[in-house]
Design a protein around this motif. Structure first.
Motif, PDB file in Angstrom:
ATOM      1  N   LYS A 239       0.842  -1.217   0.000  1.00 56.83           N
ATOM      2  CA  LYS A 239       0.000   0.000   0.000  1.00 56.83           C
ATOM      3  C   LYS A 239       0.863   1.247   0.000  1.00 56.83           C
ATOM      4  O   LYS A 239       0.515   2.267  -0.592  1.00 56.83           O
ATOM      5  CB  LYS A 239      -0.888   0.034   1.252  1.00 56.83           C
TER       6      LYS A 239
ATOM      7  N   TYR B 136      -3.787  -2.973  -7.681  1.00 53.76           N
ATOM      8  CA  TYR B 136      -2.769  -2.076  -7.118  1.00 53.76           C
ATOM      9  C   TYR B 136      -3.322  -0.662  -6.914  1.00 53.76           C
ATOM     10  O   TYR B 136      -3.078  -0.026  -5.893  1.00 53.76           O
ATOM     11  CB  TYR B 136      -1.539  -2.033  -8.031  1.00 53.76           C
ATOM     12  N   LYS B 137      -4.104  -0.212  -7.917  1.00 55.65           N
ATOM     13  CA  LYS B 137      -4.698   1.122  -7.802  1.00 55.65           C
ATOM     14  C   LYS B 137      -5.684   1.191  -6.642  1.00 55.65           C
ATOM     15  O   LYS B 137      -5.817   2.214  -5.983  1.00 55.65           O
ATOM     16  CB  LYS B 137      -5.430   1.483  -9.099  1.00 55.65           C
TER      17      LYS B 137
ATOM     18  N   LEU C 227      -5.661  -0.649  -3.921  1.00 56.17           N
ATOM     19  CA  LEU C 227      -5.101  -1.251  -2.704  1.00 56.17           C
ATOM     20  C   LEU C 227      -5.410  -0.450  -1.442  1.00 56.17           C
ATOM     21  O   LEU C 227      -5.669  -1.012  -0.383  1.00 56.17           O
ATOM     22  CB  LEU C 227      -3.586  -1.395  -2.877  1.00 56.17           C
TER      23      LEU C 227
ATOM     24  N   PHE D 131      -4.483  -7.022 -12.019  1.00 63.27           N
ATOM     25  CA  PHE D 131      -3.506  -6.628 -11.005  1.00 63.27           C
ATOM     26  C   PHE D 131      -3.241  -5.127 -11.016  1.00 63.27           C
ATOM     27  O   PHE D 131      -2.961  -4.539  -9.971  1.00 63.27           O
ATOM     28  CB  PHE D 131      -2.203  -7.422 -11.175  1.00 63.27           C
ATOM     29  N   ILE D 132      -3.311  -4.508 -12.179  1.00 66.36           N
ATOM     30  CA  ILE D 132      -3.172  -3.049 -12.222  1.00 66.36           C
ATOM     31  C   ILE D 132      -4.300  -2.411 -11.417  1.00 66.36           C
ATOM     32  O   ILE D 132      -4.073  -1.508 -10.599  1.00 66.36           O
ATOM     33  CB  ILE D 132      -3.167  -2.530 -13.677  1.00 66.36           C
TER      34      ILE D 132
ATOM     35  N   TRP E 245       4.833  -5.641  -3.310  1.00 69.02           N
ATOM     36  CA  TRP E 245       3.788  -5.785  -4.311  1.00 69.02           C
ATOM     37  C   TRP E 245       4.046  -6.982  -5.216  1.00 69.02           C
ATOM     38  O   TRP E 245       3.156  -7.791  -5.483  1.00 69.02           O
ATOM     39  CB  TRP E 245       3.661  -4.511  -5.148  1.00 69.02           C
TER      40      TRP E 245
END
Lengths: 180, 202
Positions: A14, A58-59, A61, A54-55, A21
């Protein structure tokens, strides 16, 4: 770097820690990839979708509050990306005038040869023969182990609709169990 | 059928199925097929192998996030400054601070407490006067409303009485005319009617 627990790992990710990550990806890429593969029936599409998922993960998170398991939360995001992916594909297929079920699949084979395929391939073929809505329900019921109510909430439909789609899916493939 | 449906749904949701319920499901051809297909899917899940993921570019999913810590610090600093300013302004207003700029310079004076108390008392007196006036006015308005209501009711009753009298007069006039007509009719008919009624001798 050594991460003691998953929670620590997620918190580090995060904060933008790249190693954390990538470790997280390594831990969860398999279930998400296979989810994508069952839904799309095509390994190339599944890998593309995996990356997009996954993008998005991650955004998003920072919004993960540990109120469910990370896998459940991640699969949910993958599910939304999958719907978008499918809609884009559907538009392209309509423009090309092709039938709805995924074409160009590596596992593209007629229904009758279903029983000669093994394990994963059998599942993927069976799923690809289902209409999108039924495929969704089968995936969430049998592979993600959601209850009818949870599926209804995720898909924003009634529980009766979920049950009806599942029963249709079960009827659609009158699978004759192979005698082992 | 609805019982079998319930049994089947419960089994799908909870994986709980007694032997008795299972034999009920299997006894029905439709539910037997559904049960067998569902069992097959469940076994597919158990037997599904999580094979290796093909190579893909994981690095593309990562990007530099903005320095959230300094952002949070800045926001906190701003919040504290705003709070401090609010407190200062409130204090100045409450203490009735006065700023004066003159040739001699800049001065700040604070009103004494007794002055403030005097002002407060004056305000209280003014407030109670206003309240009394309001009360009086409200009472007067209520009285007026009652009087107006009484007058209106009286007028309505008078109107009704007048109307009834007129109706009565008209009715009486009508009856008189009808009686006169009857009397005239009786006068004309008189002897001829009697002659018609005489019984001839046999």
């Amino acid at each position: 770097m050594f991460f003691h627990s998953e929670k620590k790992l997620i918190n580090k990710a995060k904060q933008g820690n790249k190693k954390a990550w990538l470790k997280l990806i390594k831990d969860y890429e398999k279930p998400i990839y296979h989810y994508c593969l069952r839904m799309l029936g095509n390994p190339d599409d599944a890998v593309d979708l995996l990356q997009e998922a996954f993008i998005s993960i991650y955004k998003s998170l920072d919004s993960f509050r540990f109120d469910s398991s990370f896998k459940t939360w991640a699969i949910k995001i993958a599910h939304f990306r999958c719907i978008e992916f499918y809609r884009k594909q559907k538009i392209c297929l309509q423009l090309d005038d092709l039938p709805e079920t995924m074409s160009g699949s590596v596992y593209d084979c007629p229904e009758s040869s279903l029983f000669t395929q093994k394990g994963n391939e059998q599942v993927i073929i069976a799923m690809s023969l289902l209409p999108w809505e039924q495929r969704n329900v089968v995936e969430l019921k049998f592979f993600q182990h959601y209850t009818f109510e949870e599926i209804a909430k995720q898909l924003d439909v009634s529980t009766n609709t979920v049950k009806s789609r599942l029963y249709s899916a079960l009827n659609k493939l009158k699978i004759q169990l192979e005698v082992s | 059928m609805s019982d079998l449906n319930k049994i089947f749904e419960t089994w799908l949701n909870t994986a709980e199925l007694s032997e008795e319920n299972k034999s009920l499901l299997l006894a029905d051809p439709i539910f037997r097929e559904l049960y067998n297909n569902a069992t097959h899917w469940q076994s597919q899940d158990k037997g599904y192998e999580q094979t290796q993921v093909p190579q893909w570019d994981k690095e593309r999913t990562w990007f530099e996030k903005s320095d959230t810590k300094s952002l949070v610090f800045n926001l906190n600093w701003l919040n504290s400054a705003m709070l401090a300013m609010s407190v200062l302004l409130s204090t100045l207003v409450v203490t009735n601070t006065q700023f004066e700029v003159s040739e001699q310079g800049f001065s700040i004076t604070f009103n004494q407490i007794s002055k403030q108390e005097q002002q407060l008392d004056d305000l209280k007196v003014m407030l109670s006067q206003i309240q009394q006036e309001n009360g009086l006015q409200a009472w007067k308005m209520a009285q007026q409303a009652i009087d107006t209501g009484r007058t209106e009711r009286r007028e309505d009753i008078n109107t009704l009485i007048t109307y009834l009298k007129d109706q009565r007069l008209q009715d009486q006039t009508l009856i008189k005319l009808q009686l006169n007509d009857l009397a005239e009719q009786v006068e004309h008919q008189g002897s001829t009617t009697i002659a018609q009624n005489i019984i001839p001798e046999q």
